[in-house]
Design a protein around this motif. Structure first.
Motif, PDB file in Angstrom:
ATOM      1  N   HIS A  53       0.835  -1.201   0.000  1.00 43.46           N
ATOM      2  CA  HIS A  53       0.000   0.000   0.000  1.00 43.46           C
ATOM      3  C   HIS A  53       0.875   1.259   0.000  1.00 43.46           C
ATOM      4  CE1 HIS A  53      -3.631  -2.399   0.685  1.00 43.46           C
ATOM      5  NE2 HIS A  53      -2.924  -3.076   1.573  1.00 43.46           N
ATOM      6  N   ASP A  54       0.221   2.396  -0.172  1.00 44.58           N
ATOM      7  CA  ASP A  54       0.916   3.678  -0.234  1.00 44.58           C
ATOM      8  C   ASP A  54       1.622   3.942   1.089  1.00 44.58           C
ATOM      9  OD1 ASP A  54       1.686   6.367  -0.340  1.00 44.58           O
ATOM     10  OD2 ASP A  54       0.034   6.868  -1.682  1.00 44.58           O
ATOM     11  N   ARG A  55       2.937   3.955   1.053  1.00 46.43           N
ATOM     12  CA  ARG A  55       3.718   4.104   2.284  1.00 46.43           C
ATOM     13  C   ARG A  55       3.501   5.454   2.941  1.00 46.43           C
ATOM     14  NH1 ARG A  55       8.879   1.330  -0.768  1.00 46.43           N
ATOM     15  NH2 ARG A  55       8.237  -0.853  -0.455  1.00 46.43           N
ATOM     16  N   ARG A  56       3.243   6.481   2.142  1.00 46.10           N
ATOM     17  CA  ARG A  56       3.032   7.812   2.721  1.00 46.10           C
ATOM     18  C   ARG A  56       1.751   7.866   3.541  1.00 46.10           C
ATOM     19  NH1 ARG A  56       4.145  10.235  -3.108  1.00 46.10           N
ATOM     20  NH2 ARG A  56       3.034   8.302  -3.482  1.00 46.10           N
ATOM     21  N   ARG A  57       0.703   7.211   3.077  1.00 48.58           N
ATOM     22  CA  ARG A  57      -0.548   7.213   3.830  1.00 48.58           C
ATOM     23  C   ARG A  57      -0.416   6.421   5.127  1.00 48.58           C
ATOM     24  NH1 ARG A  57      -5.260   6.416  -0.833  1.00 48.58           N
ATOM     25  NH2 ARG A  57      -4.728   8.310  -2.025  1.00 48.58           N
ATOM     26  N   ILE A  58       0.369   5.358   5.104  1.00 46.09           N
ATOM     27  CA  ILE A  58       0.592   4.584   6.322  1.00 46.09           C
ATOM     28  C   ILE A  58       1.304   5.442   7.365  1.00 46.09           C
ATOM     29  CG2 ILE A  58       1.796   2.591   7.298  1.00 46.09           C
ATOM     30  CD1 ILE A  58       1.423   1.188   4.597  1.00 46.09           C
ATOM     31  N   VAL A  59       2.326   6.172   6.939  1.00 45.27           N
ATOM     32  CA  VAL A  59       3.048   7.046   7.859  1.00 45.27           C
ATOM     33  C   VAL A  59       2.124   8.125   8.414  1.00 45.27           C
ATOM     34  CG1 VAL A  59       4.936   8.717   8.048  1.00 45.27           C
ATOM     35  CG2 VAL A  59       5.273   6.593   6.767  1.00 45.27           C
ATOM     36  N   LEU A  60       1.293   8.701   7.561  1.00 51.87           N
ATOM     37  CA  LEU A  60       0.379   9.746   8.003  1.00 51.87           C
ATOM     38  C   LEU A  60      -0.596   9.222   9.056  1.00 51.87           C
ATOM     39  CD1 LEU A  60      -0.753  12.597   7.766  1.00 51.87           C
ATOM     40  CD2 LEU A  60      -2.157  11.819   5.836  1.00 51.87           C
ATOM     41  N   GLY A  61      -1.140   8.030   8.842  1.00 52.38           N
ATOM     42  CA  GLY A  61      -2.058   7.458   9.818  1.00 52.38           C
ATOM     43  C   GLY A  61      -1.378   7.226  11.160  1.00 52.38           C
ATOM     44  N   GLY A  62      -0.151   6.723  11.132  1.00 49.82           N
ATOM     45  CA  GLY A  62       0.574   6.502  12.378  1.00 49.82           C
ATOM     46  C   GLY A  62       0.840   7.793  13.116  1.00 49.82           C
ATOM     47  N   GLN A  63       1.227   8.844  12.390  1.00 48.36           N
ATOM     48  CA  GLN A  63       1.490  10.131  13.025  1.00 48.36           C
ATOM     49  C   GLN A  63       0.231  10.713  13.667  1.00 48.36           C
ATOM     50  OE1 GLN A  63       4.457  11.917  13.276  1.00 48.36           O
ATOM     51  NE2 GLN A  63       5.546  10.155  12.450  1.00 48.36           N
ATOM     52  N   CYS A  64      -0.915  10.512  13.045  1.00 47.43           N
ATOM     53  CA  CYS A  64      -2.175  11.021  13.607  1.00 47.43           C
ATOM     54  C   CYS A  64      -2.509  10.323  14.935  1.00 47.43           C
ATOM     55  CB  CYS A  64      -3.310  10.824  12.607  1.00 47.43           C
ATOM     56  SG  CYS A  64      -3.247  11.915  11.164  1.00 47.43           S
ATOM     57  N   ILE A  65      -2.311   9.018  14.983  1.00 45.37           N
ATOM     58  CA  ILE A  65      -2.577   8.278  16.220  1.00 45.37           C
ATOM     59  C   ILE A  65      -1.620   8.724  17.323  1.00 45.37           C
ATOM     60  CG2 ILE A  65      -2.586   5.989  17.283  1.00 45.37           C
ATOM     61  CD1 ILE A  65      -3.393   4.859  14.560  1.00 45.37           C
ATOM     62  N   GLU A  66      -0.365   8.914  16.988  1.00 44.70           N
ATOM     63  CA  GLU A  66       0.604   9.359  17.981  1.00 44.70           C
ATOM     64  C   GLU A  66       0.239  10.739  18.515  1.00 44.70           C
ATOM     65  OE1 GLU A  66       4.612   8.899  16.317  1.00 44.70           O
ATOM     66  OE2 GLU A  66       3.797   7.198  15.181  1.00 44.70           O
TER      67      GLU A  66
END
Length: 397
Positions: A53-66
């Motif tokens: 999957h799109d690696r940028r979207r995965i990073v964005l989701g993780g940053q939002c949870i943090e």
């Protein structure tokens, strides 16, 4: 760099905050333990996601949870409704998000630079992150004078900036070929590392050396009970490894290691062990700071070599899963190492735990030099290997 700054501020505040509640060394180890479990349990699924999957979207989701976890920690602390269990649960949430985003984050860099420039790019990005590690602990220690809630609020602002920066990256579909989901593809990263002895050696060396030699979790004890300083002194101690690391990474960003990388790797890890021993026996703040600074410098050399070898010896379509396995080793050494240090400190005292760790690191270096002679004699970071060739257009974010 923004999220790293926030995380380092949290590390100082949470460590001092939870130790002040009950004064138990084991509680400091529990912080590492709750970070360890998600990093191991979620690493392989996260690596598979990063390759599909799109690696940028995965990073964005993780940053939002943090960001949400840090805000919750700030609100509960300011309202006086936080306790040991609450801190650990929120650290668990933050660690879960970091575990999910980590393989995707690590796989972004090789898509942005050429293979020849990757070692210097690794050093440059490490310098930026280490700069955050210098400012973060010092700033966290100073802000703690106003209370842990203030530290958490500022850290939350840093995470918000990180979210905005990741969101500003241009989107786009993942262009890497997707393999059918199966047990073979799920565990492909493990099989790949097992087949490549240099990767196995460099990753496992870091695991056991840092697992035994890391004394970071014990810094609140050394600061308060041995060096007789306060939160500001703890901030200096936390920043010292990063200072050594950032100076070393700046040098490595301009002077790439071209020869004898295996010897450099083993020498750096051995130097890390010696610096840990010096820190263990020190009773003055300046000597402890110097020892931690040297430990950070040695660790940066080994980190750049390890990071470059992992990226350069791995094809792009496999990087998410290989980085996931690498992340398991790294997080095991860091988080489980903190628990191990806290447990040893509870049994033998903080000084005894650090001494055992430093000696153990040197023994691991000696053993690994015999077990992995190919890594010991490796000359260059990049080796020509047809398996590493990636078809044009396959590289992506």
């Amino acid at each position: 760099m923004a999220s790293g700054l926030g995380f380092q501020m949290l590390s100082v505040a949470i460590g001092w905050q939870i130790y002040a509640l009950r004064g138990r060394a084991l509680d400091l180890g529990l912080i590492g333990l709750v970070q360890f479990f998600p990093s191991v349990l979620l690493a392989l699924p996260a690596g598979h996601l990063a390759d599909r999957h799109d690696r940028r979207r995965i990073v964005l989701g993780g940053q939002c949870i943090e960001f949400a976890a840090v805000v919750a920690l700030a609100v509960l602390t300011l309202r006086g409704h936080i306790d040991e269990a609450g801190i650990l649960w929120l650290v668990l949430a933050l660690s879960t998000a970091k575990a999910l985003e980590s393989p995707a984050m690590q796989s972004l860099l090789p898509a942005l630079v050429s293979p020849a420039a990757l070692p210097r790019a690794v050093a440059s990005t490490s310098a930026a992150y280490q700069a955050a590690m210098i400012v973060g602990p010092a700033l966290g220690g100073l802000l703690y004078v106003a209370g842990p809630g203030v530290v958490h609020l500022v850290a939350g602002a840093c995470y918000l900036l990180a979210v905005l920066l990741v969101a500003s990256l241009p989107g786009g579909p993942l262009r890497t070929r997707r393999e059918p989901l199966s047990l073979a593809t799920f565990f492909a990263g493990i099989h790949y590392i097992r087949r490549h002895r240099d990767l196995l050696g460099v990753i496992s060396l870091d695991l056991f050396a840092v697992l035994l030699g890391g004394a970071t979790a014990l810094l609140p004890i050394f600061a308060r009970d041995i060096l007789h300083t306060g939160p500001w002194g703890l901030g200096i101690l936390r920043a010292a490894p990063a200072l050594g690391a950032v100076l070393t990474s700046l040098w490595l960003s301009r002077h790439a290691l071209e020869r004898h990388v295996g010897r450099w790797m083993f020498g750096a890890v051995a130097g890390f062990g010696v610096a840990t021993l010096v820190f263990a026996v020190s009773t003055t703040l300046w000597l402890s700071t110097l020892a931690l600074c040297l430990a950070g410098a040695f660790d940066m050399v080994s980190m750049v070599i390890r990071g470059s070898l992992v990226q350069l010896d791995t094809p792009d379509a496999m990087r998410g899963r290989v980085n996931a396995v690498n992340g398991i080793f790294i997080n095991t050494s860091n988080q489980l190492g903190e628990f191990e240090s806290g447990l040893l400190a509870a049994c033998f005292g903080a000084v005894g735990a650090a001494l055992i760790g430093g000696i153990g690191t040197l023994l691991v270096v000696a053993l690994w030099m015999r077990l992995f002679p190919g890594l010991r004699h490796r000359q260059r970071l990049r080796m020509e290997d047809p398996e590493l060739e990636t078809p044009p257009g396959a590289r992506s974010l």
